[in-house]
Write a protein that holds these residues in place. Structure first.
Motif, short mmCIF file in Angstrom:
data_model
loop_
_atom_site.label_atom_id
_atom_site.label_comp_id
_atom_site.label_asym_id
_atom_site.label_seq_id
_atom_site.Cartn_x
_atom_site.Cartn_y
_atom_site.Cartn_z
N LYS A 138 0.81 -1.22 0.00
CA LYS A 138 0.00 0.00 0.00
C LYS A 138 0.84 1.27 0.00
CE LYS A 138 -4.08 -2.33 1.49
NZ LYS A 138 -4.87 -2.86 2.58
N LEU C 132 -13.74 -1.54 -0.44
CA LEU C 132 -15.00 -2.28 -0.35
C LEU C 132 -14.76 -3.79 -0.24
CD1 LEU C 132 -18.09 -2.12 -0.36
CD2 LEU C 132 -18.03 -2.09 -2.85
N THR C 133 -13.66 -4.23 -0.82
CA THR C 133 -13.30 -5.65 -0.72
C THR C 133 -12.76 -6.00 0.66
OG1 THR C 133 -12.86 -5.81 -3.08
CG2 THR C 133 -11.76 -7.43 -1.68
N GLU C 134 -11.87 -5.17 1.17
CA GLU C 134 -11.16 -5.49 2.41
C GLU C 134 -11.92 -5.11 3.67
OE1 GLU C 134 -6.55 -5.16 0.86
OE2 GLU C 134 -7.48 -3.37 1.72
N PRO C 136 -15.61 -3.73 4.03
CA PRO C 136 -16.89 -3.16 3.62
C PRO C 136 -17.58 -2.42 4.75
CG PRO C 136 -17.02 -5.57 3.79
CD PRO C 136 -15.57 -5.20 3.88
N ASN D 83 -19.24 -9.11 8.35
CA ASN D 83 -19.10 -7.90 7.54
C ASN D 83 -19.81 -6.68 8.13
OD1 ASN D 83 -17.51 -9.13 5.54
ND2 ASN D 83 -19.30 -9.89 4.44
N ASN D 171 -23.66 -7.89 1.04
CA ASN D 171 -23.16 -7.04 2.12
C ASN D 171 -22.39 -5.85 1.54
OD1 ASN D 171 -22.18 -9.62 4.60
ND2 ASN D 171 -24.20 -8.96 3.92
N ARG D 172 -21.58 -6.14 0.52
CA ARG D 172 -20.77 -5.06 -0.06
C ARG D 172 -21.64 -4.09 -0.86
NH1 ARG D 172 -17.43 -9.16 0.95
NH2 ARG D 172 -15.37 -8.58 1.76
N ALA D 175 -23.26 -1.95 1.70
CA ALA D 175 -22.31 -1.02 2.32
C ALA D 175 -21.95 0.12 1.37
CB ALA D 175 -21.04 -1.77 2.73
N ALA D 176 -21.72 -0.23 0.10
CA ALA D 176 -21.33 0.78 -0.88
C ALA D 176 -22.42 1.82 -1.05
CB ALA D 176 -21.01 0.12 -2.21
#
Lengths: 225, 225, 225, 225, 225, 225
Positions: A138, C132-134, C136, D83, D171-172, D175-176
């Motif tokens: 990162k 959003l992957t790691e 959320p 999540n 879930n994503r 969340a998004a």
């Protein structure tokens, strides 16, 4: 504490016959530190590996650099704290207490550099070290830019990166082998700094080698220290 | 893709005047690989750092070992996958495709070694590599014992540990500097392996150095490969 | 590499009798890709599941959108890199190399999108995809706002989110079943892009389906590409 | 609590003109649940996306399976707990309380399934769900084998994987978009289970749709429930 | 749900003979809550531990503070959500629903406080709570400064820190012992808030104890609530 | 090192007027340790909080227990190492060096208990402490059972859990407030253990309180030590 007397948990075979150059290096360690650091003994089964390791460590920690030797030890210790490396925290913790002439600074960096009340330059340096250790994937231009803003040149950033990276290697080597530090390190420079000045000087030779990984007296840091 | 033509994002100053030994090494790279790997150019500002890096890399990847050279490349690539290192995945991905004479194997290790259907020995080797990369502080005797049960000697374990540790260093150096791989690597050994045998041999010199970090032709692995 | 010939590690029973619509879809895949993607064969035990999967995948990757098809493949690959998904990195890595007409771009996104030198729009898009992957649960309004500032409409953000989310599903389905990609993907579009233009066109049909999950030729992206 | 009245934080444009099939589906939701779940309204800007989502959700949660519908809701809720998904914990938490006829079970799964005192089968199922959610790249044959030993067929494992994967997508997406659940869900099946039997039956129609994502009454689980 | 009737999974021995002061405290719990919270019964094997726990909990949650009692319950619940603590989410979730007179707020904080639409003050408070829970070693002056900017005094920050820290202790104690909450909590304040006002008052005594860890009616918050 | 002279980074207001009981406690600290631990001064703005903290700390660390006092300090230090807590590593590191009469043991536990060569009982104890610290939500019956197999009673497990939990609280309190340890701790028991025996005894009073959090001399551990 159950004592463990071996240098590491792996039996890599009998020591190689020391080349003259290495034997002389070990002799200097004995003379100056009073012992040969166990990391060298751990590598002693193979002269070529040992030489490569010494060459790199000496260059990084004692070679010319825009970073002071104390700063390089700060990085070594801060990285080793994140990786919880017993060997490196012990040996480089000792080196940092000695370099910095401050037992408390050595200890706080070994615990959590964020509690050390560092100035902006050194805080930025160790923030970069922490991120590069924990999440190398990162690192972005913004991270390099933060170092530049804290006063580091690109060449300095190379040196910071090299020291961080080197201890991410060494910490893992020590963990994999359960490498055990020389017990002498535990007792280095533990007196309050005001008093420490003289006994430390007495205990160590005048041109003290100062790094745990080298006995070579001739290098100097561009920054002094 | 926005092209980036520099070797790295840091300007560490003009290249040092190459020592004769290094210059000869670079000449061999050109002859055998067709180029000097960018990692060497990145270090070219300082001969001493460059020599130390080459010495260590060559010893680890090409020196005698109970691990085959392909296995050492597998470790390099598996570690670099965990650290998401663009430089090392590209250069050592290429080296692994070539060493293993199998473009698909090179790619799956660069993605997730657990999907590679490896035999017990190599699976154990990379499981250790993954743990040592992700959580060096949690390595215990049981982890070393698992390698011994999979057939590795303690000396082999030293070599596994050393390669894992080295790429944890290299990955971080590359990340810190945003090091960019030579584009040639992308195109190495991409043909199906049956066909690849001859063109690969044709494209590369007979005594191909085969590692990304070395042009030295004289080393050999105890395991053959 | 120990060869694994099955489509996945789970034996979900014999293939369902293909409905005419699916059979026709498979026939088009054969015609255009030269094979039926294994992900479809993995679902072949149940026509209903297969249809639902194809419907969703085709809509997301080939339907109208403010995102180009290349950008959608970039998301698919960047998400799959974080999840280390062998199946999706192989199949969508191939699709991205083809879509972007750039083998190097496909590879760097499969390694670490941060090393790709992306422009601000695409960097913001993949930063959102990574978060959003790691994590959320940590998405906040500020994350949506960053996308808006990079030029995305709310509808575009829906599409980004949908593609990220879809591959977080697919990656897990592939991991759970140890799904194995068609070997053909490994060899797609591996020539340097200057040269690749024509052979790629020759190797693939004129109206190339271009996505790994669809053979449907009639969709188009609002953005072109 | 600052009230938020919109369905989601993204303005994806006006609702598409509902196709007849979807309009009928919404009508059934109103009739049976008393409302149209907000997740459907969130997708209402695009009939194609909405249909693909409903088709997949209905198949997974209501289609034939070796998993009971309650078990599928347990997976949905356990994944959403990891999540921390507000939308899915609210809607599927409600569905699980209703399916399981046990308000306490619904709540403990939404908190931490490990505290639920589950039998071996369901514990194994949710352990797999947790690992596939948190570390999909680390799933190995041993994980599938653990499910087989707990009594699941390979087809069942496909279904477990599919439900886990689907909620990692949902879930994503939620969340998004900061998707907001219908407030009705908060109040479903909150009475102690002994008493709940009748009011719940009274409050809902006899052929209660029971899942949050479907109003289709005709599917049945092979396992009954 | 397999019923578990014991208070915890550890058998710490028979209850100590209750001191008069504790016996009176338990009597008040029975009178006001209708039961003695299981956490007290879990500690009942040792009066000294029980008293220390009650003293600290009551001081933190009911003592004078710049934080309202509802805010303190918000912290308790948000921390317990991160730690997935069944006991504390159940008991303090109930307390928060009651304190906040809002079943939905209690539930969303137990799921993910970021979805609660909180005002700036409470959002900053819970952001600090989340970081102090997840990464205490990374708290820096900037984190304290963010709280000051959101309107908190240094004394308030002490109180926030103390509540966060206390639930990081309690969550672990409950996890280690598999502590089981009184089932009554599940059913507290589940009616819609408009209607809830009266039934809640009816179901609970007029001078409702309001915290799960205390039956002491005489404390008051400086902030009111 | 930039010196920081204050007790903590938060200004919680002037010290409360010390109650007689607390004043006497502070007097005993001065007499026995030579200073009042800064953690007490940090809490001095509120007698009630201070008393609750002392009561709990003294009970846990000095009360009767199947764990020796040294073992309880080992837990305190191992937990604080994971949380990188400067205050607790300094104060309890000192206490552990003194309790264990072994400067090296104190240091290795503060670095990484896995390198300490502990016997099975203490290794199991700290493995549990590490898991409960890092992932409390994943503690299961198997974790309790591992402690029982290592010889701990359920009551002992309660005590292990309580100490682990308490330092997860204290570490966070110290981090939130940037609490600074008394410098004296750095210099406690730093001589080699053979020699340390007498100077330590000389430097500290005969009935040395030995814990950092208490000056109360009358408690004893059931295990002796």
């Amino acid at each position: 504490m159950t004592k463990k007397h071996k240098v590491m948990a792996l039996d890599a075979g009998p020591p190689d016959r020391l080349e003259a150059e290495i034997a002389e290096y070990f002799r200097k360690c004995e003379e100056k530190l009073g012992f040969v650091p166990n990391v060298f003994r751990a590598y002693a089964f193979d002269n070529a590996k040992l030489k490569a390791f010494i060459l790199m460590a000496d260059n990084l920690m004692l070679g010319d650099s825009g970073l002071s030797k104390t700063e390089r030890e700060m990085i070594a210790v801060a990285v080793s704290a994140i990786n919880h490396c017993h060997y490196c925290l012990t040996s480089h913790g000792a080196a940092l207490r000695q370099r910095g002439k401050d037992p408390e600074l050595g200890e706080v960096i070994a615990q959590n550099y964020r509690a050390a009340g560092l100035d902006r330059r050194q805080k930025a340096m160790l923030d970069f070290a922490a991120k590069l250790t924990e999440a190398p994937d990162k690192i972005e231009e913004a991270d390099r830019e933060a170092l530049r803003k804290a006063g580091f040149s690109d060449r300095d950033i190379c040196d910071i990166a090299a020291v961080v990276s080197f201890y991410n290697m060494s910490n893992r080597m020590a963990a994999a082998a359960d490498m055990r530090p020389n017990t002498e390190y535990h007792y280095w420079v533990r007196e309050r700094s005001e008093e420490a000045a003289s006994p430390a000087l007495k205990r160590l030779p005048a041109r003290a080698p100062v790094t745990t990984a080298s006995a070579s007296p001739r290098r100097r840091s561009a920054r002094g220290d």
